[in-house]
Structures are given as C-alpha cells and as structure tokens.
Design an enzyme around this catalytic site. Structure first.
Site, PDB file in Angstrom:
ATOM      1  CG  PHE A   3      -1.407   1.203   1.802  1.00  0.00           C
ATOM      2  CD1 PHE A   3      -2.035   2.156   1.020  1.00  0.00           C
ATOM      3  CD2 PHE A   3      -1.261   1.440   3.164  1.00  0.00           C
ATOM      4  CE1 PHE A   3      -2.500   3.340   1.585  1.00  0.00           C
ATOM      5  CE2 PHE A   3      -1.735   2.608   3.731  1.00  0.00           C
ATOM      6  CZ  PHE A   3      -2.343   3.569   2.934  1.00  0.00           C
ATOM      7  CE1 TYR A  34       4.541  -3.807  12.231  1.00  0.00           C
ATOM      8  CE2 TYR A  34       3.553  -2.308  13.824  1.00  0.00           C
ATOM      9  CZ  TYR A  34       4.032  -2.556  12.554  1.00  0.00           C
ATOM     10  OH  TYR A  34       4.021  -1.557  11.615  1.00  0.00           O
TER      11      TYR A  34
HETATM   12  C1  UD1 Z   1      -1.567   0.409  12.646  1.00  0.00           C
HETATM   13  C2  UD1 Z   1      -0.849  -0.332  11.555  1.00  0.00           C
HETATM   14  C3  UD1 Z   1       0.567  -0.605  11.940  1.00  0.00           C
HETATM   15  C4  UD1 Z   1       1.214   0.726  12.269  1.00  0.00           C
HETATM   16  C5  UD1 Z   1       0.431   1.397  13.391  1.00  0.00           C
HETATM   17  C6  UD1 Z   1       0.991   2.759  13.701  1.00  0.00           C
HETATM   18  C7  UD1 Z   1      -2.280  -1.694  10.120  1.00  0.00           C
HETATM   19  C8  UD1 Z   1      -2.869  -3.043   9.866  1.00  0.00           C
HETATM   20  N1  UD1 Z   1      -1.531  -1.573  11.235  1.00  0.00           N
HETATM   21  O1  UD1 Z   1      -1.687  -0.382  13.832  1.00  0.00           O
HETATM   22  O2  UD1 Z   1       1.272  -1.205  10.887  1.00  0.00           O
HETATM   23  O3  UD1 Z   1       2.538   0.528  12.651  1.00  0.00           O
HETATM   24  O4  UD1 Z   1      -0.896   1.579  12.955  1.00  0.00           O
HETATM   25  O5  UD1 Z   1       0.963   3.540  12.577  1.00  0.00           O
HETATM   26  O6  UD1 Z   1      -2.433  -0.776   9.341  1.00  0.00           O
HETATM   27  N2  UD1 Z   1     -10.084  -2.382  15.027  1.00  0.00           N
HETATM   28  C9  UD1 Z   1     -11.459  -2.543  15.123  1.00  0.00           C
HETATM   29  N3  UD1 Z   1     -12.073  -3.266  14.147  1.00  0.00           N
HETATM   30  C10 UD1 Z   1     -11.407  -3.842  13.102  1.00  0.00           C
HETATM   31  C11 UD1 Z   1     -10.011  -3.660  13.020  1.00  0.00           C
HETATM   32  C12 UD1 Z   1      -9.377  -2.931  14.014  1.00  0.00           C
HETATM   33  O7  UD1 Z   1     -12.095  -2.068  16.056  1.00  0.00           O
HETATM   34  O8  UD1 Z   1     -12.048  -4.476  12.262  1.00  0.00           O
HETATM   35  C13 UD1 Z   1      -9.427  -1.550  16.058  1.00  0.00           C
HETATM   36  C14 UD1 Z   1      -8.197  -2.176  16.677  1.00  0.00           C
HETATM   37  O9  UD1 Z   1      -8.523  -3.041  17.735  1.00  0.00           O
HETATM   38  C15 UD1 Z   1      -7.448  -0.921  17.131  1.00  0.00           C
HETATM   39  C16 UD1 Z   1      -7.803   0.124  16.054  1.00  0.00           C
HETATM   40  O10 UD1 Z   1      -8.978  -0.364  15.417  1.00  0.00           O
HETATM   41  O11 UD1 Z   1      -7.931  -0.476  18.382  1.00  0.00           O
HETATM   42  C17 UD1 Z   1      -6.721   0.308  15.032  1.00  0.00           C
HETATM   43  O12 UD1 Z   1      -6.304  -0.972  14.587  1.00  0.00           O
HETATM   44  P1  UD1 Z   1      -5.418  -1.185  13.246  1.00  0.00           P
HETATM   45  O13 UD1 Z   1      -6.043  -0.513  12.105  1.00  0.00           O
HETATM   46  O14 UD1 Z   1      -5.111  -2.644  13.136  1.00  0.00           O
HETATM   47  O15 UD1 Z   1      -4.111  -0.323  13.545  1.00  0.00           O
HETATM   48  P2  UD1 Z   1      -3.025  -0.318  14.716  1.00  0.00           P
HETATM   49  O16 UD1 Z   1      -3.049  -1.558  15.517  1.00  0.00           O
HETATM   50  O17 UD1 Z   1      -3.191   0.995  15.400  1.00  0.00           O
END
Ligand code: UD1
Length: 312
Positions: free
Chosen positions: A12, A143
């Site tokens: 991406f 990570y």
């Molecule tokens: C993301 C990045 C990571 C990066 C970090 C800091 C991704 C997959 N991960 O991690 O590489 O280093 O930001 O920039 O892009 N959530 C939901 N529903 C879902 C998916 C996630 O509620 O379907 C929540 C998660 O539990 C979390 C939040 O959304 O609380 C963000 O999650 P996610 O998008 O995976 O990102 P990070 O873990 O913050």
C-alpha cells in the site's frame, strides 16, 4: 535524476511512493516478496520501474538491488500487531533481520540515505499525549518491539558507519490500495469496504480508542522531504509522521455513515490483545526538521479513500 530503491514496493505505502518518485522524474527500483504486497498495486507503473521479486532475508539479492542506488525507502514489513502476537518469530525475521540485511547492503553500496517506515506503536500505552519523539518508548506488541529495534539499527548505522538514515514513525496511514480486508488489514480499509457492501463493521472494544489517522499523501510527502532534508537536521533522527489530531473509532464510524450511506450500527466485541488505547502525535519536529506539513486532512482523506474503494 536520482535512483530510489523502494522495498515493499507492491504494498500500500510502497506503491504510492513509487508513483510519487516516478512522477517527479526519478527512477524506481522496487523489490517485494509478495508476502503482503500485491502485483495489482503496481498496475500501470510495473513497466516503468526495475521490479525484482526479492525477499529481505536474501542478502546477496539485496546487495544487487542496492547497486547505484541514491536513496532507499524501506517500507517492506509484516505490518500487523495481531499477526506479531501470533507469530513473533516471523515478525522479527521480516521486520528486524530483513532490515539489518538491507542496512548492510546499503552501507556497502554507499547509498546516500535510507528512509525507514518506523511505527508509532513504539510509544506503547504511555498516558502522555501527544507523543513526542524524545519520550521513552514503551512498546507492547512484538510488532512494536521489532519496529523500534529496526529504528535503533537505523540510528546505529548512522553512528557507526556514517550511513545517513531517517526513521519516520508513521501514525495509522490509510488511503487507496490499503490491504483488501484480511484479518490483519487496517481498520479503515475494513470499515470502508464492509460499509460500502452494506455489511456491519466490527469494533474491538468500546470504540472510544483513538488514532491519529494519517492520509497516505502526507506519508509520501514526508518520505520525499526526508530524502532531501539537510543531513544535520535529518540524519540519525526519528520523526513522527501524522496529522496532530486524533479521532475515535466511534467518530470515524459516524463520518463513514455519511460517506457510504450505511444505515446500520457497528458490532461491538472484545478488545484486541496488544492494542494501545490512544494515539496522537506531536508533529513539530517533522515540521522543523523536514519542512513537513499536513497536505490532506482526515475528512478529505476519508472522502478520497471511500471514493477509491467505491470505484473498484
Ligand atoms: C496500525 C498499523 C501498523 C502501524 C500502526 C501505527 C495496520 C494493519 N496496522 O496499527 O502497521 O505501525 O498503525 O501507525 O495498518 N479495530 C477494530 N475493528 C477492526 C479492526 C481494528 O475495532 O475491524 C481496532 C483495533 O482493535 C485498534 C484500532 O482499530 O484499536 C486500530 O487498529 P489497526 O487498524 O489494526 O491499527 P493499529 O493496531 O493501530
């Protein structure tokens, strides 16, 4: 004309960087092992670059990839908190061993500068907001530890060998071409694709967790600035790349309801292990050291992203 080596070029962020580097008239050599990257992300630019299918664990292939390269933009990673919790060894191999291999190859090839995709996850769950680069890191997930370790390797290679390195701590980058939804995709890619299909998005926890969601164009610009910034300001340094504003998942869901016409409610489930609650950056250092500024704010970024997914 400069030559950039972009690792993770089929990902991406890597593919967005490749488009920007080509657009400014420079050359791109791109490597990817397709662990998470996709050939379709390269599309029309595949024929405009020197693409090689290379794994970061193959040092000889990295040495060849670094020949006559000016700048390395290192985006390749297994970029998932939950995946690292399940497989810490795999995370370490890709995110740390791969980075050290690349640094050795770049040092020996006398590359001018390496710009690294570091992560805001390094800050961990410390209560102080906004996060500043001089705070003591407190990573939670494997990570986050791996990303922080590689950041330290960047600084070490500058101190020990004089290889100019810049670490950019990305805060939740989002935008077109972010992973089509897998269990490990970023939350906005999942919300948007589900809501456009009329399917219920899942919120892990109460939805009051917040992120400094950063549109991809801002991260691309930060990389281009990091290549050019004077060494005295940038080399061996760490910079937040973000917007300086945070939004909760609940607020994000509401904004997306307006953009996608989804009328349902989110499904709330248990919190996800390894997560941090709040994330917000202080971007003063990037402004002063790199000349960084926020080009596209959160709402505009969301609009563009929804539009892109809708067009697919
Ligand atoms: C993301 C990045 C990571 C990066 C970090 C800091 C991704 C997959 N991960 O991690 O590489 O280093 O930001 O920039 O892009 N959530 C939901 N529903 C879902 C998916 C996630 O509620 O379907 C929540 C998660 O539990 C979390 C939040 O959304 O609380 C963000 O999650 P996610 O998008 O995976 O990102 P990070 O873990 O913050």
């Amino acid at each position: 004309m400069a030559r950039c080596l972009i690792t993770g070029v089929a990902g991406f962020i890597g593919s967005a960087l490749a488009r920007a580097v080509l657009a400014q008239g420079d050359q791109v050599r791109g490597i990817d092992n397709f662990a998470t990257g996709k050939r379709e992300n390269l599309g029309e630019i595949l024929t405009q670059m020197d693409f090689r299918q290379v794994d970061l664990l193959d040092l000889e292939a990295l040495r060849e990839a670094c020949v006559e390269v000016d700048y390395v933009l290192h985006e390749a990673a297994i970029p998932s908190v939950p995946k690292s919790v399940l497989d810490p060894l795999g995370s370490n191999r890709a995110n740390v061993d791969g980075t050290v291999n690349l640094l050795v190859a770049a040092r020996d090839a006398k590359v001018k500068r390496v710009v690294y995709a570091a992560s805001s996850s390094a800050y961990g769950d410390t209560p102080t907001l906004p996060k500043r680069e001089d705070m003591t890191p407190n990573p939670i997930s494997p990570y986050a530890v791996a990303k922080l370790a590689s950041e330290h390797y960047m600084i070490s290679f500058y101190r020990c060998y004089g290889l100019e390195t810049v670490a950019l701590r990305y805060f939740n980058i989002f935008g077109p071409r972010q992973d089509p939804p897998s269990p490990y995709s970023g939350v906005l890619a999942k919300f948007i694709t589900r809501m456009l299909r009329g399917e219920q998005p899942a919120i892990f926890g109460d939805g009051e967790q917040s992120r400094d969601f950063t549109y991809i164009d801002n991260a691309v610009e930060a990389n281009l600035l990091a290549c050019k910034a004077p060494a005295g300001q940038a080399a061996g340094q760490v910079f937040n790349v973000a917007t300086g504003r945070r939004v909760t998942l609940n607020e994000t869901f509401e904004l997306l309801q307006g953009l996608t016409s989804y009328t349902g409610q989110p499904g709330y489930g248990p919190e996800r292990g390894g997560d941090i609650k709040h994330s917000l950056a202080d971007i003063a250092k990037a402004k002063a050291g790199l000349g960084y500024k926020v080009e596209v704010d959160f709402e505009e970024g969301l609009r563009r992203t929804v539009q892109w997914y809708r067009g697919r």
